[in-house]
Motif scaffolding. Structure first.
Motif, PDB file in Angstrom:
ATOM      1  N   LEU A  77      87.036  -0.501  34.097  1.00 12.05           N
ATOM      2  CA  LEU A  77      87.241   0.353  32.930  1.00 12.05           C
ATOM      3  C   LEU A  77      86.176   0.119  31.860  1.00 12.05           C
ATOM      4  CD1 LEU A  77      91.116   0.558  32.490  1.00 12.05           C
ATOM      5  CD2 LEU A  77      89.559   2.264  33.417  1.00 12.05           C
ATOM      6  N   TYR A  78      85.724  -1.121  31.706  1.00  9.96           N
ATOM      7  CA  TYR A  78      84.612  -1.360  30.786  1.00  9.96           C
ATOM      8  C   TYR A  78      83.353  -0.632  31.267  1.00  9.96           C
ATOM      9  CZ  TYR A  78      87.019  -4.883  27.956  1.00  9.96           C
ATOM     10  OH  TYR A  78      87.876  -5.527  27.089  1.00  9.96           O
ATOM     11  N   ARG A  79      83.134  -0.637  32.564  1.00 12.53           N
ATOM     12  CA  ARG A  79      81.991   0.095  33.115  1.00 12.53           C
ATOM     13  C   ARG A  79      82.155   1.602  32.909  1.00 12.53           C
ATOM     14  NH1 ARG A  79      81.236  -2.974  38.979  1.00 12.53           N
ATOM     15  NH2 ARG A  79      80.375  -4.931  38.160  1.00 12.53           N
ATOM     16  N   LEU A  80      83.389   2.077  33.032  1.00 14.94           N
ATOM     17  CA  LEU A  80      83.656   3.506  32.829  1.00 14.94           C
ATOM     18  C   LEU A  80      83.290   3.913  31.403  1.00 14.94           C
ATOM     19  CD1 LEU A  80      84.987   6.178  33.873  1.00 14.94           C
ATOM     20  CD2 LEU A  80      87.138   5.304  32.897  1.00 14.94           C
ATOM     21  N   ALA A  81      83.695   3.112  30.415  1.00 17.77           N
ATOM     22  CA  ALA A  81      83.368   3.427  29.026  1.00 17.77           C
ATOM     23  C   ALA A  81      81.858   3.412  28.810  1.00 17.77           C
ATOM     24  CB  ALA A  81      84.054   2.445  28.086  1.00 17.77           C
ATOM     25  N   GLU A  82      81.190   2.443  29.414  1.00 19.11           N
ATOM     26  CA  GLU A  82      79.735   2.362  29.271  1.00 19.11           C
ATOM     27  C   GLU A  82      79.048   3.594  29.854  1.00 19.11           C
ATOM     28  OE1 GLU A  82      76.065  -0.731  30.383  1.00 19.11           O
ATOM     29  OE2 GLU A  82      78.122  -1.117  31.067  1.00 19.11           O
ATOM     30  N   SER A  83      79.567   4.094  30.965  1.00 18.95           N
ATOM     31  CA  SER A  83      78.951   5.250  31.621  1.00 18.95           C
ATOM     32  C   SER A  83      79.108   6.528  30.814  1.00 18.95           C
ATOM     33  CB  SER A  83      79.547   5.441  33.024  1.00 18.95           C
ATOM     34  OG  SER A  83      80.886   5.920  32.948  1.00 18.95           O
ATOM     35  N   HIS A  84      80.087   6.566  29.913  1.00 22.77           N
ATOM     36  CA  HIS A  84      80.312   7.745  29.071  1.00 22.77           C
ATOM     37  C   HIS A  84      79.921   7.465  27.619  1.00 22.77           C
ATOM     38  CE1 HIS A  84      82.190  10.222  32.134  1.00 22.77           C
ATOM     39  NE2 HIS A  84      83.000   9.235  32.461  1.00 22.77           N
ATOM     40  N   GLY A  85      79.058   6.491  27.394  1.00 22.90           N
ATOM     41  CA  GLY A  85      78.618   6.143  26.047  1.00 22.90           C
ATOM     42  C   GLY A  85      77.762   7.229  25.429  1.00 22.90           C
ATOM     43  N   PRO A  86      77.537   7.169  24.098  1.00 23.89           N
ATOM     44  CA  PRO A  86      77.939   6.067  23.206  1.00 23.89           C
ATOM     45  C   PRO A  86      79.311   6.246  22.563  1.00 23.89           C
ATOM     46  CG  PRO A  86      76.546   7.571  21.985  1.00 23.89           C
ATOM     47  CD  PRO A  86      76.648   8.135  23.385  1.00 23.89           C
ATOM     48  N   TRP A  87      79.988   7.387  22.782  1.00 21.58           N
ATOM     49  CA  TRP A  87      81.218   7.663  22.062  1.00 21.58           C
ATOM     50  C   TRP A  87      82.482   7.239  22.805  1.00 21.58           C
ATOM     51  CZ3 TRP A  87      81.423   8.444  17.091  1.00 21.58           C
ATOM     52  CH2 TRP A  87      80.327   8.992  16.435  1.00 21.58           C
ATOM     53  N   ALA A  88      82.389   6.907  24.093  1.00 21.74           N
ATOM     54  CA  ALA A  88      83.585   6.506  24.841  1.00 21.74           C
ATOM     55  C   ALA A  88      84.094   5.148  24.366  1.00 21.74           C
ATOM     56  CB  ALA A  88      83.281   6.454  26.330  1.00 21.74           C
ATOM     57  N   ARG A  89      85.400   4.981  24.411  1.00 16.12           N
ATOM     58  CA  ARG A  89      86.031   3.724  24.014  1.00 16.12           C
ATOM     59  C   ARG A  89      87.141   3.368  25.002  1.00 16.12           C
ATOM     60  NH1 ARG A  89      82.262   4.502  21.095  1.00 16.12           N
ATOM     61  NH2 ARG A  89      82.216   4.546  18.805  1.00 16.12           N
ATOM     62  N   VAL A  90      87.257   2.067  25.327  1.00 14.16           N
ATOM     63  CA  VAL A  90      88.406   1.566  26.071  1.00 14.16           C
ATOM     64  C   VAL A  90      88.851   0.275  25.404  1.00 14.16           C
ATOM     65  CG1 VAL A  90      86.973   0.299  27.741  1.00 14.16           C
ATOM     66  CG2 VAL A  90      89.341   0.914  28.319  1.00 14.16           C
ATOM     67  N   THR A  91      90.171   0.139  25.200  1.00 14.87           N
ATOM     68  CA  THR A  91      90.719  -1.029  24.514  1.00 14.87           C
ATOM     69  C   THR A  91      92.003  -1.458  25.211  1.00 14.87           C
ATOM     70  OG1 THR A  91      89.837  -0.237  22.412  1.00 14.87           O
ATOM     71  CG2 THR A  91      91.515  -1.947  22.297  1.00 14.87           C
ATOM     72  N   PHE A  92      92.176  -2.781  25.310  1.00 11.56           N
ATOM     73  CA  PHE A  92      93.401  -3.354  25.875  1.00 11.56           C
ATOM     74  C   PHE A  92      94.052  -4.183  24.764  1.00 11.56           C
ATOM     75  CE2 PHE A  92      89.987  -3.230  29.062  1.00 11.56           C
ATOM     76  CZ  PHE A  92      90.470  -2.203  29.860  1.00 11.56           C
ATOM     77  N   GLY A  93      95.008  -3.573  24.068  1.00  9.39           N
ATOM     78  CA  GLY A  93      95.503  -4.172  22.841  1.00  9.39           C
ATOM     79  C   GLY A  93      96.723  -5.058  22.969  1.00  9.39           C
TER      80      GLY A  93
END
Length: 414
Positions: free
Chosen positions: A252-268
């Motif tokens: 999922l961190y890689r997924l956010a990076e691939s859709h940068g710069p506006w993509a975000r993923v957080t595990f709160g």
């Protein structure tokens, strides 16, 4: 008199109001803990209402506890131009998140009173209930019920961690009003807010002109395996939920990076059962937050997340489920409201940039039923939801000036 570009708010009065409100729920580390529907929330509301009445406003409170302070216009039949935000905070919140948008709106009304400016349309300042979602989930439920996103009974049934119901607490603090909590016509709606991120500060810009808000999806991902003793059980034979989790996090961190710069993923948040130090857990539940300002991209991220979770669970011999907790589609703000902000910034000469909000705001729901836009000002190091949250008085004054002139453009002052 005629409103002109040299009309401005009283920056010192705005700052003093912010600092006085910050004493309600003040924390030892310089922040605020004024959670929704607590006694402190009531005290903050009472102070705002008193200030508004002193400014000649009428007050209306709806069934969700949303407060509307109205300054009359020459034509009472025109829909009002509305601004506002929220007064509730995170448990370790700051002095500016939300409250700045409320008190900047109040300062606009006070400054118009000082200057003797009359608007054609009425002006209103709103306090939306439970924007933060810290005590009662989901977030932004006051504006959500008002805009038709949630039913009133659903909101009233929400419980905090101690089992206290939203509706009961709203009545207890004396803000369960009689006016129906539903949308009505607005000429326009504006919300001014600290950025809650570092972009304006990094780019050395004083004003953010908001084109929209990132879409947000919240999920609870549950991975279920088999509990066993931590000592005698070989690693190779375990059905350990964490063995699936680490694969999911990495992808999922890689997924956010691939859709940068506006993509975000957080595990709160993460919950483990049974939660014993020497037992491999039977299950874990992970809170997942995905965001992107373009809805098609967010939808693609949603599909990828589900595929990643299914594959990782299968590989680790786990069962899995995904519960959709909350969805807020990507928002594109009304062009006429964005233009009013953009033109006001240009006339006032502030440095600025166009941007999207990475956080949810009440304007997300308001925009579904009324023309809406937002204004951002920098905050120190981008910190928010933090007791160290800080903003410069000059930036707060600038944002309130932009708000003043954007509202005047939409309300037609004389």
């Amino acid at each position: 008199m005629t409103a002109s570009s040299n009309l401005s708010v009283n920056g010192q009065r705005l700052w003093d109001s912010l600092m006085e409100m910050a004493t309600i729920g003040a924390t030892d580390r310089g922040g605020c803990n004024r959670q929704a529907l607590t006694d402190l929330d009531r005290d903050g509301r009472d102070l705002f209402v008193r200030w508004c009445r002193e400014a000649g406003c009428s007050i209306d409170v709806d069934a969700m506890g949303n407060i509307f302070a109205r300054r009359p216009g020459r034509n009472p039949d025109l829909p009002p131009v509305l601004t506002g935000s929220h007064l509730d905070t995170q448990p370790t919140g700051g002095k500016f998140d939300g409250v700045y948008g409320v008190l900047a709106g109040l300062e606009v009304l006070r400054s118009l009173n000082d200057a003797g400016v009359e608007t054609e349309a009425p002006l209103e300042v709103a306090v939306w209930t439970n924007e933060e979602g810290a005590r009662f989930s989901p977030a932004m439920i006051g504006s959500g019920v008002w805009s038709g996103e949630f039913e009133l009974d659903y909101a009233y049934s929400r419980e905090d961690k101690d089992g206290r119901k939203f509706g009961d607490e709203l009545a207890r603090i004396g803000y369960r009003g009689e006016t129906p909590a539903r949308a009505r016509p607005l000429t326009a709606a504006f919300e001014v807010h600290i950025e809650q991120g570092p972009i304006l500060e990094q780019e050395q810009k004083q004003i953010g002109v908001l084109n929209g808000v990132q879409g947000m999806h919240w999920y609870d991902l549950t991975l279920t395996g088999q509990p066993c003793h931590a000592g005698p059980s070989p690693m190779t034979g375990r059905r350990d939920p964490f063995m699936g989790l680490h694969r999911i996090l990495e992808q999922l961190y890689r997924l956010a990076e691939s859709h940068g710069p506006w993509a975000r993923v957080t595990f709160g948040d993460i919950r483990v059962e049974p939660g014993s130090r020497n037992t491999v857990p039977e299950s874990l539940t992970l809170a997942v937050d995905l965001r992107h300002p373009e809805q098609p991209v967010l939808d693609a991220m949603d599909r990828s997340f589900r595929e990643i979770a299914a594959a990782a669970a299968d590989e680790a011999r786990l069962e899995h489920s995904i519960r959709d907790e909350w969805r807020s589609p990507a928002v594109a703000f009304a062009p006429q409201c964005v233009a009013a902000v953009r033109e006001s910034v240009a006339e006032l000469g502030y440095s600025n940039m166009e941007m999207f909000s990475g956080a949810g705001h009440d304007s997300v729901y308001i925009s579904r039923v009324a023309p809406t836009s937002m204004i951002f000002v920098p905050c120190e190091k981008g910190l928010s939801h933090n007791e160290a949250e800080n903003a410069e008085p000059a930036d707060l004054e600038a944002g309130a000036n932009v708000l003043l002139h954007a509202m005047l453009k939409m309300a037609a002052s004389t």
